[in-house]
Scaffold this active site. Sequence first.
Site, PDB file in Angstrom:
ATOM      1  N   GLU A 254     -16.646   2.772  14.286  1.00  0.00           N
ATOM      2  CA  GLU A 254     -14.958   2.601  14.310  1.00  0.00           C
ATOM      3  C   GLU A 254     -14.886   2.289  15.448  1.00  0.00           C
ATOM      4  O   GLU A 254     -15.304   2.541  16.404  1.00  0.00           O
ATOM      5  CB  GLU A 254     -14.599   4.116  13.829  1.00  0.00           C
ATOM      6  CG  GLU A 254     -15.262   5.284  14.839  1.00  0.00           C
ATOM      7  CD  GLU A 254     -14.621   5.233  16.182  1.00  0.00           C
ATOM      8  OE1 GLU A 254     -13.484   4.778  16.101  1.00  0.00           O
ATOM      9  OE2 GLU A 254     -15.173   6.250  17.098  1.00  0.00           O
ATOM     10  N   LYS A 309     -20.338  -2.742  18.667  1.00  0.00           N
ATOM     11  CA  LYS A 309     -19.829  -1.601  19.375  1.00  0.00           C
ATOM     12  C   LYS A 309     -19.898  -1.490  20.627  1.00  0.00           C
ATOM     13  O   LYS A 309     -19.054  -1.386  21.574  1.00  0.00           O
ATOM     14  CB  LYS A 309     -20.436  -0.466  18.393  1.00  0.00           C
ATOM     15  CG  LYS A 309     -19.368   0.976  19.160  1.00  0.00           C
ATOM     16  CD  LYS A 309     -18.067   0.691  18.912  1.00  0.00           C
ATOM     17  CE  LYS A 309     -17.523   2.155  19.435  1.00  0.00           C
ATOM     18  NZ  LYS A 309     -15.868   2.237  19.039  1.00  0.00           N
ATOM     19  N   CYS A 365     -16.085   6.606  26.129  1.00  0.00           N
ATOM     20  CA  CYS A 365     -16.730   5.655  25.469  1.00  0.00           C
ATOM     21  C   CYS A 365     -17.240   4.577  26.600  1.00  0.00           C
ATOM     22  O   CYS A 365     -18.145   3.916  26.405  1.00  0.00           O
ATOM     23  CB  CYS A 365     -15.822   4.983  24.467  1.00  0.00           C
ATOM     24  SG  CYS A 365     -15.568   5.981  22.985  1.00  0.00           S
TER      25      CYS A 365
END
Length: 578
Positions: A254, A309, A365
């Site tokens: 995501e 990602k 992140c």
Amino acid sequence: MAICGHKDIPPSCPSKDEPMGEKIFAQFLELDVSFIAGGTKYEFAACLQGESNHNHLPCGHDLLRATSVLFAQLAFWLDKARRFVEAAISHGGACKARSATEQDGLRGWEENPGKSIRIRQQSKILEEDFVVIVDMNEDRIKRWNSDELPIYEPGLMEVVKALLADGKQACRGKNLFFSTDVKKGIGVGKGRAADLRFIESVGRTIAQYANRSKIVIEKSTVPIKTAEAIARVLSANEAAAGGSKNFWILSNPEFLAEGTAMKDLDAPDRVLIGGQDQDAIQVLADVYANWVPRDRILTTNLWSSELSKLVANAMLAQRVSSINSISRLCERTGADVKEVARAIGTDSRIGPKFLNASVGFGGSCFQKDILNLVYICQQFGLEECAAYWQQVVDMNDYQKIAFTSKIIQSLFNTVTKKKIAVLGFAFKKDTGDVRETPALMVCDMLMKDGAIVHVYDPKVVIEDALTEFKYHDLEVNKNQLIFSKSPQEACDGAHAIVVVTEWDEFKTYDYKSLYDKMMKPAFLFDGRNMLDHAALVDIGFEVHALGKGQIKSSGGQSQIPDFVTRAGSGLLSGGYSP
């Protein structure tokens, strides 16, 4: 639809005061959708894994945030469009049609002995679609069922509390439910996603509980080759049990950003699906195609998807560190970093995004994913590559240290016993998330120099801030860290204002009234370059901004007295004389 998050160690979520030690938690969720159509049972399954390495977010808060946002939006669409198969199963949980009657013509996924998957044409949708989100944390579930959601995300409350024309709930309580009944869930797990021991544990759990073949989907950031590890564990355990179930592994990371998650979900830049089986990839691609244009659905092999990602976050962080390094050069040369960023951002090859100089990036992140990338490079013997990406993190730390050092230096080389007003503690606007926030280092350095720090943030509470300090093994004298209820309270009697988070409301304050109640000279340090600096100089502030030299008033006058400027110039040239 039910989502289950379960941890084996410890058996319950820790209290806020419990020492973290080496305990790091993760949450693993499994989706299992099934219904009967034309005498055939159809099913779709996914395993979502989310990590939480802070004891103040003990129950997979990262994943709960993402999946809750996704599910709330999906439930809203379900009520309007009744697209059970297309939308309800797209992001996690265990779902089952409550009616066991045959529903011919439903779109489904039919297993063939030859491992292929056929897509049937849709002509009828069940009327009893529902979403249930399950979490072991009772307090968090209570908040999901209240008017104060456990996370702040613009637009989320409107979806969760959406009303029909007759005033009844459109989603929550109708086809969107929050529960602590974990037993109805399937997936269990523990540990940290980056630790393959616990990835193995999840694989064994899926193999243990799966009663039919499954499509297993990685949703969160994982080390490259994780899918291969999951596949081997699933296959080995299935073979050992003498079963014949098949498992197809897909990677579907995501790319939702905190603060814009709802918008990102509605209109994503892209959806990335990686896998080795094209039929399985097509199943998930068709789900997304109900609201995402086909040209934005990218398909790759598993390894490209897993690595993409990490690289996406690393590249974004790299841009932040790059412009921050230029901001330091601008301060020495007299250039303006905002003008430099605008000049290079108009180049179509570069673009303007992520070119705003700041006190540094934060959040769960960027740093984690970069360090993961560094580790992968080292594992393959690519030391130069590892050093390159490590420098992105090092530059980020340097920026925070340089910014705070300038505060102390400007306040006559000491902030001992001085009140400093810090505006913002969240790592960015439109969120209450404090993980890896730049405010942590700024406040810590100021307090270690003796400052009394008064923080105002519209969405952060002191308990979360203290937990973040504790996670980083930073001791806090609670007499030195005070969270104020308003910006006026924080700034009253302060020697300086320090802007750390770019909340839009900070632009609207009456800085003249704040200035009037501050100690003089009154300093303002803009760590986000978001305020009207010339107007602040007109008020009387001594303003310091990132990537700018001496800031002048709107009339062009220097904010530093002329005799100070002349004296400094003389000293620098060696020609100063009384």
